[in-house]
Design an enzyme around this catalytic site. Structure first.
Site, PDB file in Angstrom:
ATOM      1  N   SER A  61      46.263  46.195  44.847  1.00 15.86           N
ATOM      2  CA  SER A  61      46.958  44.897  44.965  1.00 15.86           C
ATOM      3  C   SER A  61      46.161  43.767  44.313  1.00 15.86           C
ATOM      4  O   SER A  61      45.880  43.873  43.131  1.00 15.86           O
ATOM      5  CB  SER A  61      47.433  44.608  46.380  1.00 15.86           C
ATOM      6  OG  SER A  61      48.402  45.616  46.752  1.00 15.86           O
ATOM      7  N   HIS A  66      42.059  29.516  44.174  1.00 11.27           N
ATOM      8  CA  HIS A  66      42.406  28.237  43.543  1.00 11.27           C
ATOM      9  C   HIS A  66      41.550  27.174  44.222  1.00 11.27           C
ATOM     10  O   HIS A  66      41.515  27.133  45.462  1.00 11.27           O
ATOM     11  CB  HIS A  66      43.896  27.914  43.733  1.00 11.27           C
ATOM     12  CG  HIS A  66      44.791  29.072  43.406  1.00 11.27           C
ATOM     13  ND1 HIS A  66      45.016  29.500  42.117  1.00 11.27           N
ATOM     14  CD2 HIS A  66      45.469  29.930  44.203  1.00 11.27           C
ATOM     15  CE1 HIS A  66      45.820  30.559  42.141  1.00 11.27           C
ATOM     16  NE2 HIS A  66      46.111  30.838  43.392  1.00 11.27           N
ATOM     17  N   CYS A  81      45.869  47.410  49.802  1.00  8.71           N
ATOM     18  CA  CYS A  81      46.624  48.490  50.433  1.00  8.71           C
ATOM     19  C   CYS A  81      45.750  49.732  50.554  1.00  8.71           C
ATOM     20  O   CYS A  81      44.589  49.743  50.128  1.00  8.71           O
ATOM     21  CB  CYS A  81      47.876  48.793  49.615  1.00  8.71           C
ATOM     22  SG  CYS A  81      47.520  49.445  47.974  1.00  8.71           S
TER      23      CYS A  81
END
Lengths: 135, 135
Positions: A61, A66, A81
């Site tokens: 994944s 940010h 996952c």
């Protein structure tokens, strides 16, 4: 059928002021701590004194960051996952900067669709939310 | 100080079987619907009959997708800051495949750290969660 765990990580403090290279090293270290495999990393700086946005795409994944240095704030997420250990990755991220105030929320992704929970098994230095949401 | 909205989007149905190119077109369309600017798109297919993982990095944060065709399941997220319209992007994603069962949860990112809520303003076809979490 639980597919994986998606962590929403909020950081107030020095995380917001890390450089592009420091953030990339941090996320790659976090991926390793979580036993995940990096497919691709891409980081974009918005210019001197401005934030950075970045993603590490994983075979399991993704992780993103940010930053808003002007708000002393950095937003991360970690979605892993399979047999990965996303909370270990989160621990690397939240503990990277002394004195930071951090929060980790978790959502278990998959079917049936699950609602958000706090990670009760996470270190105690993260911020507590309204008990309504603890579930 | 609200920085932006991060949407966790779950899809059961045809989303899980879209090709790499279809997913890229879908996310770029969703970014446009949300008034966001694409910095970079990267998609990785895991092979015939297997899933796809992808990210669209935005000037206003990111969108990702991971699919598990074997589980008829696709996991998206949309994080947009500033004046973007992330729910419009989510609407493009959830409405892309007829008959899909979808869910959208929202977390407002920023300071102070916020807990997860459902998007009450989202179309009614998404799955309802336990009212405990509606807030």
């Amino acid at each position: 059928m639980n597919i994986g765990r998606h962590l929403i990580i909020e950081c107030q403090g020095q995380h917001a002021h890390l450089s592009e290279k420091e953030l990339e090293r941090l996320l790659v270290s976090a991926a390793k701590a979580g036993s995940a495999s990096v497919l691709q990393a891409y980081f974009h700086p918005f210019g001197t004194g401005k934030g950075i946005t970045g993603v590490v795409l994983l075979a399991e994944s993704h992780m993103t960051v940010h930053t808003w240095p002007e708000h002393n704030y950095a937003a991360f997420d970690v979605f892993m996952c399979g047999d990965c250990r996303p909370l270990r990755a989160a621990d690397v991220i939240t503990s990277a900067c002394a004195g930071a105030v951090t929060s980790v929320q978790a959502i278990d992704r998959g079917l049936p669709f699950n609602a958000m929970t706090l990670s009760a098994d996470f270190p105690t230095y993260h911020t507590q939310f309204d008990p309504l949401y603890v579930g």
